[in-house]
Design an enzyme around this catalytic site. Structure first.
Site, mmCIF file in Angstrom:
data_model
loop_
_atom_site.group_PDB
_atom_site.id
_atom_site.type_symbol
_atom_site.label_atom_id
_atom_site.label_comp_id
_atom_site.label_asym_id
_atom_site.label_seq_id
_atom_site.Cartn_x
_atom_site.Cartn_y
_atom_site.Cartn_z
ATOM 1 N N GLY A 136 -4.697 -16.399 8.393
ATOM 2 C CA GLY A 136 -6.132 -16.826 7.793
ATOM 3 C C GLY A 136 -7.084 -15.584 8.147
ATOM 4 C CG ASP A 137 -8.643 -15.564 11.800
ATOM 5 O OD1 ASP A 137 -7.490 -15.628 11.879
ATOM 6 O OD2 ASP A 137 -9.346 -15.537 12.927
ATOM 7 C CD GLU A 138 -2.989 -14.263 13.067
ATOM 8 O OE1 GLU A 138 -2.913 -14.511 14.147
ATOM 9 O OE2 GLU A 138 -1.811 -14.228 12.289
#
Length: 580
Positions: free
Chosen positions: A491-493
């Protein structure tokens, strides 16, 4: 229908021409091979007969030498023992004569005068040894009365000569002749009343004799000699010669079955010739001619069978040039037949051939302009139908290629940000590690997790979160080199592969740039959206030797940075530290 008939007619003409040319060439080639074999057999017969005559001449020459020495006055006077001084002078004279004869005839390796009154005691003996010709005297002289060449010769009359069987010389003290194949040629020494006083013996080197006979033969011809039982005395393979002397069996009739006729039915006076072939594979077959030596005036214990052979492959090699010429002629006539058939078929079925070429050229959905669509007959209708089909297939190919491109992009890229996905990144990482291990290089991987991204999703909405991810992905792409790889794996990696690292400090510089760039606000619908970044750094080879280990090390380092309050850069297996 006419086109089909034309094609069949053209094919029939072509096949007829090719068949006629091929059969003619085949029979011409076969006849030439038979002629070559027949000519080779005649040459072998002629050469073998010449060798047999040369052998007879050689033995006759040896017989004349024996008779000449046996008739020498000094031989009889020495054996009569009338005067000791005269005996000594005659011994010296005969020894000098023997020495001269051995020096003149290299195929002689021993000459002896035997005394009939003393059990065949050698009275004068001259041998050939390794350094030349030498006289044997005193206690080295031996009694030989028990040998056939002595007692058989003593039974002969004036002018008669005895020839022994060809054997391996096992007599003790034979010098150069010991252990070699030999013939003994002997004749009696008679007194004026015809009483045998002794024997003159010449030992003939069989290999030397036949070496002289074969000296002028072409290298491709092989010489054979056997006795009356077919046992090899001379053979190209030395292991087969005089096998009976070693208790073994090696017979000419086993190798050349046709020779059995010579052995079973020997000639009376005229020489008898047999042409035969050896048994074996095609590559080793020998064409051969054998002649059995006819009876002569010599009293020989047995006859000789002499033969010459030549490899069948070498005989037929002369037909290769003719075969190539015949092949060229057959190929030329066949090509003419095929060309005429092709011209006839082309003239009658050219429109159909044009359609066939157009269909064959339609590869990968490409349209061909070779179709005869302007015709107003059934062929024109077929051409227009094929053209319409081509248009449809081309459209389908274009759509299929577009879909395939999209599928390939989706398989390796993140659909939201356009960055590479996890699968593509791991593949690139494996390749980079392989190169680094091979070249002893270094590389680094940055594991980036956004700080505060969940709050934007919860407070502003997922649309704002997607906008932030796209903007930050664009920044990451601009911050690294073209040789480096940026991927979104969650997701936000994000993960970043930095290839070919020369200085670890360079990795820290890149990590700070990424952290600072991601901290800059993102403009969205008049609002400034801010996030931070926690960065974990893993280096090869210090923190991992394979992709999974290196990924886990960088991930753990990122979590240490995250747990340290965010906005940190941590190295794998190191405590959290804030870089200035």
């Amino acid at each position: 229908m006419k086109g089909g008939i034309s094609w069949r007619l053209g094919l029939a003409l072509a096949l007829s021409g090719v068949l006629a040319a091929g059969l003619t060439g085949y029979y011409a080639y076969s006849a030439s091979r038979q002629l070559l074999v027949s000519a080779a057999e005649q040459r072998l017969v002629t050469a073998t007969r010449v060798l047999v005559r040369q052998l007879a001449v050689g033995l006759d020459g040896t017989a004349r030498d024996v008779l000449m020495v046996a008739g020498h006055p000094g031989a009889g006077r020495m054996l009569l023992r009338t005067d000791p001084e005269l005996v000594a002078r005659n011994e010296t004279t005969l020894a000098q004569l023997f020495r001269q004869m051995l020096e003149t005839h290299p195929e002689y390796f021993q000459m002896r005068l035997m005394d009939a009154a003393n059990h065949g005691l050698e009275r004068v003996r001259v041998d050939r040894d390794d350094i030349g010709v030498t006289r044997v005297q005193g206690e080295d002289l031996q009694e030989k009365g028990h040998y056939p060449y002595v007692y058989e010769a003593l039974r002969l009359g004036a002018g008669q000569v005895y020839v022994s069987r060809a054997v391996i010389n096992h007599e003790v003290g034979a010098h150069a002749g010991h252990g070699k194949p030999a013939l003994e040629v002997s004749a009696p020494v008679l007194d004026p009343h015809g009483v045998a006083l002794g024997v003159i013996v010449i030992n003939v080197d069989l290999n030397g004799l036949f070496g002289q006979l074969a000296a002028d033969l072409p290298p491709s011809l092989q010489l054979y000699l056997s006795n009356a039982q077919g046992e090899y005395l001379v053979h190209p393979d030395r292991s087969k010669t005089f096998a009976f002397d070693r208790g073994q069996s090696s017979l000419v009739q086993d190798e050349f079955p046709g020779v059995r006729e010579l052995l079973v039915n020997p000639p009376a006076q005229d020489e008898q010739t047999v042409v035969t072939r050896s048994e074996g594979s095609d590559a080793s077959v020998q064409v051969a001619a054998f002649v059995r030596q006819p009876a002569t005036a010599l009293k020989a214990e047995e006859d000789f069978v002499l033969g010459l052979s030549q490899p069948l492959s070498e005989v037929l090699s002369e037909s290769d040039s003719l075969g190539r010429m015949v092949l060229r002629i057959v190929a030329a006539f066949s090509a003419m037949a095929v060309l005429l058939a092709a011209l006839l078929a082309r003239a009658l079925t050219r429109p159909l051939a044009q359609i066939v070429r157009a269909v064959e050229g339609f590869v990968g959905g490409l349209r061909s302009d070779e179709l005869p669509t302007d015709r107003r007959d059934e062929i024109g209708m077929l051409a227009r139908s094929i053209e319409h089909m081509q248009l449809q297939i081309s459209g389908q190919f274009a759509k299929l290629a577009q879909k395939q491109h999209e599928l390939d992009h989706l398989a390796s890229h993140d659909s939201l940000t356009g960055l590479q996905n996890r699968r593509f990144f791991m593949d690139r990482l494996d390749h980079a590690l392989a190169h680094a291990r091979r070249d002893q290089g270094r590389l680094a991987m940055l594991f980036v997790d956004l700080d505060g991204f969940k709050e934007i999703n919860d407070s502003v909405g997922h649309a704002a979160g997607d906008a932030v991810l796209k903007a930050l992905a664009l920044r990451l792409r601009h911050l690294v080199r073209e040789s480096d790889t940026v991927a979104r794996i969650g997701g936000d990696e994000f993960v970043i592969l930095i290839d070919q690292v020369s200085d670890p400090e360079d990795v820290d510089v890149v990590a700070r740039k990424i952290r600072d760039a991601l901290a800059e606000p993102v403009q969205w619908e008049g609002r400034e959206l801010r996030v931070g970044a926690s960065v974990g750094v893993g280096r090869f080879p210090e923190h991992g030797q394979d992709a999974e280990t290196l990924m886990v090390a960088a991930d753990q380092a990122m979590y240490r940075a995250k747990s340290g309050g965010g906005g940190l850069i941590c190295h794998a297996e190191a405590p959290p530290r804030r870089l200035p």
